[in-house]
Write an enzyme that holds these catalytic residues in place. Structure first.
Site, PDB file in Angstrom:
ATOM      1  N   TYR A  19       0.867  -1.182   0.000  1.00 39.69           N
ATOM      2  CA  TYR A  19       0.000   0.000   0.000  1.00 39.69           C
ATOM      3  C   TYR A  19       0.900   1.227   0.000  1.00 39.69           C
ATOM      4  O   TYR A  19       1.797   1.333   0.839  1.00 39.69           O
ATOM      5  CB  TYR A  19      -0.881  -0.020   1.254  1.00 39.69           C
ATOM      6  CG  TYR A  19      -1.816   1.156   1.400  1.00 39.69           C
ATOM      7  CD1 TYR A  19      -2.961   1.271   0.614  1.00 39.69           C
ATOM      8  CD2 TYR A  19      -1.561   2.153   2.339  1.00 39.69           C
ATOM      9  CE1 TYR A  19      -3.827   2.346   0.762  1.00 39.69           C
ATOM     10  CE2 TYR A  19      -2.422   3.236   2.493  1.00 39.69           C
ATOM     11  CZ  TYR A  19      -3.549   3.327   1.705  1.00 39.69           C
ATOM     12  OH  TYR A  19      -4.411   4.390   1.847  1.00 39.69           O
ATOM     13  N   ASP A  76       9.327   2.730  -0.652  1.00 38.45           N
ATOM     14  CA  ASP A  76       8.334   3.411   0.171  1.00 38.45           C
ATOM     15  C   ASP A  76       8.711   3.136   1.625  1.00 38.45           C
ATOM     16  O   ASP A  76       8.452   2.051   2.159  1.00 38.45           O
ATOM     17  CB  ASP A  76       6.941   2.861  -0.157  1.00 38.45           C
ATOM     18  CG  ASP A  76       5.851   3.427   0.744  1.00 38.45           C
ATOM     19  OD1 ASP A  76       6.183   3.992   1.800  1.00 38.45           O
ATOM     20  OD2 ASP A  76       4.669   3.275   0.410  1.00 38.45           O
ATOM     21  N   LYS A  78       4.430   9.709   7.797  1.00 41.16           N
ATOM     22  CA  LYS A  78       4.116  10.138   9.165  1.00 41.16           C
ATOM     23  C   LYS A  78       5.286  10.135  10.144  1.00 41.16           C
ATOM     24  O   LYS A  78       5.346  10.982  11.032  1.00 41.16           O
ATOM     25  CB  LYS A  78       2.999   9.267   9.698  1.00 41.16           C
ATOM     26  CG  LYS A  78       3.160   7.788   9.385  1.00 41.16           C
ATOM     27  CD  LYS A  78       1.810   7.110   9.219  1.00 41.16           C
ATOM     28  CE  LYS A  78       1.904   5.925   8.286  1.00 41.16           C
ATOM     29  NZ  LYS A  78       0.644   5.606   7.662  1.00 41.16           N
TER      30      LYS A  78
END
Ligand code: HOZ
Length: 426
Positions: A144, A239, A267
């Site tokens: 994801y 990622d 984050k």
């Protein structure tokens, strides 16, 4: 456990917010029941609106490496807010943040701040396309990379949790440029590259997958992808939204000793505030506007409050690298303790972990990709989730998510967690 206030709040939330939540996984839809509404958190604990206390294994999906409301971060935010909360103009702090990240990740020459991991990955893909002049990308089933259109093909996290097979709103024209391969299967990637000769702009991967539970790359897998990318002029994108600064100061690149061409963050680098970033070698990054013509922008990019939160947390990590060893040891303690209680009861399971990322799949086969993850006993995980919640342990409300440890966890907390699992009857 009293959940009256959470139940009431969920009903109220549903009147004004789609599904009562601002991000789907939070709705407990797959595990069932009503989400607990969080009032505050400190250190290793969450406190809900009914006064229940939980040991937290989500940690805002990664960023709370040092625990919640970490004093230096809170103080820095408070002080910075007095100077205004946004300018939409350059600041000294943005330079300091970029320099700090560069000092921790050697193959980043230039880095651009954005406001989320989704934005970071979306922008990295655009840059890879702009740089190579090619259109297609390869992503991996169960990975994801946020909710940008290109990534919502065989995605993990909430897409897997809610078992969404077709994606209304994403056009076929976009999806056709996203090719997918099973995680840990190098041959499948070779085949895709062969079939789409000179058309692949980028391969994007979670170097340690955290959106189908925690799944580790097998030996020589990332190296194999690196080689294919080098040979075919494909941009290799890591990622590191979850792994960056969590697995080590240099993230998965350092921990696994492999370099990507571009790396994306999320984050974690905001210390709990909405931040993302993408960076890499100058020759690629200089194609980003205003140096180049690949356009990417954002009023809140480099926001001073988000920057000071991230800068303060990353500085703490840089000044105390021993934290990573402590986190590894805590995670290993859990990885040793949980099987002991499951084995006693004959509960079949697999635990994958690296650094402070860990997950349990209830099954009797190894979990190496999305297919093996989805063949685990999901209803049993859902039961386990509620059992742990009842016993004051807050796990991700989905079998398709990694757990994240914070260094605020004590060994007493870990023992409490193992004890809670011990009373699970399966
Ligand atoms: N897997 C997501 C974190 N990368 C869960 C958080 C969310 O979607 O709200």
């Amino acid at each position: 456990m009293n959940n009256n206030n959470s139940n009431e709040l969920f009903e109220r939330a549903k009147q004004s917010i789609p599904g009562g939540v601002n991000s789907p996984v939070r709705a407990f839809k797959s595990v069932g029941g009503t989400p607990v509404f969080i009032k505050s958190a400190k250190g290793a604990y969450l406190l809900d609106e009914d006064g229940n206390k939980y040991i937290d294994y989500i940690n805002s999906w990664g960023p709370m490496i040092l625990g919640h409301a970490y004093d230096p971060v809170v103080k820095a935010i408070q002080e910075k807010a007095l100077d205004s909360t946004s300018f939409g103009a350059p600041t000294l702090l943005e330079i300091e943040m970029a320099e700090l990240i560069k000092s921790m990740v050697p193959n980043v020459d230039l880095i651009r701040m954005v406001s989320s991991g989704t934005e970071a990955c979306m922008s990295a893909i655009r840059l890879a396309r702009g740089y190579t002049g090619k259109n297609k990308i390869i992503k991996f089933e169960g990975c994801y990379h946020g909710h940008a259109d290109s990534f919502l093909v065989k995605a993990g996290s909430g897409v897997a949790t809610l078992n969404i097979q077709t994606m209304p709103g994403v056009t076929a024209g976009v999806s056709v440029d996203t090719l997918t391969a099973p995680y840990n299967n190098l041959e499948a990637v070779k085949k895709l590259v062969e079939e789409n000769k000179n058309e692949i702009a980028a391969v994007i991967i979670e170097p340690v997958a955290g959106n189908m539970g925690c799944i580790l790359p097998q030996k020589n897998y990332l190296e194999g992808l690196r080689k294919i990318c080098d040979e075919e002029n494909i941009i290799f994108i890591f990622d590191e939204v979850m792994t960056g600064f969590r697995l080590s100061l240099g993230g998965a690149q350092e921990k696994l000793n492999i370099d990507a061409d571009l790396v994306t963050y999320g984050k974690v680098i905001g210390g709990g505030l909405p931040v993302g970033a993408f960076g890499g070698r100058r020759k690629i990054m200089e194609h980003i506007s205003p140096l180049g013509n690949v356009y990417q922008a954002g009023t809140l990019s480099g926001n001073p409050i988000a920057m000071i939160a991230g800068y303060t947390m990353l500085t703490e990590l840089k000044n105390n690298p021993g934290i990573y060893k402590e986190l590894d040891e805590k995670c290993s303690y859990l990885k040793k303790g949980l099987p002991e209680v499951f084995n006693k009861k004959g509960i079949k399971h697999r635990i994958n972990s690296l650094g402070s990322m860990i997950s349990i799949h209830f099954c009797d086969h190894d979990i190496t990709d999305f297919e093996t993850a989805s063949k685990a006993d999901i209803p049993l995980f859902n039961k386990f989730f509620h059992h742990m919640l009842e016993h004051g342990v807050y796990l991700p409300p989905s079998a398709y998510e990694s757990w994240f440890l914070s260094n605020a966890l004590t060994y007493e907390n870990l023992d409490e967690t193992i004890k809670a699992a011990d009373s699970f009857q399966g």
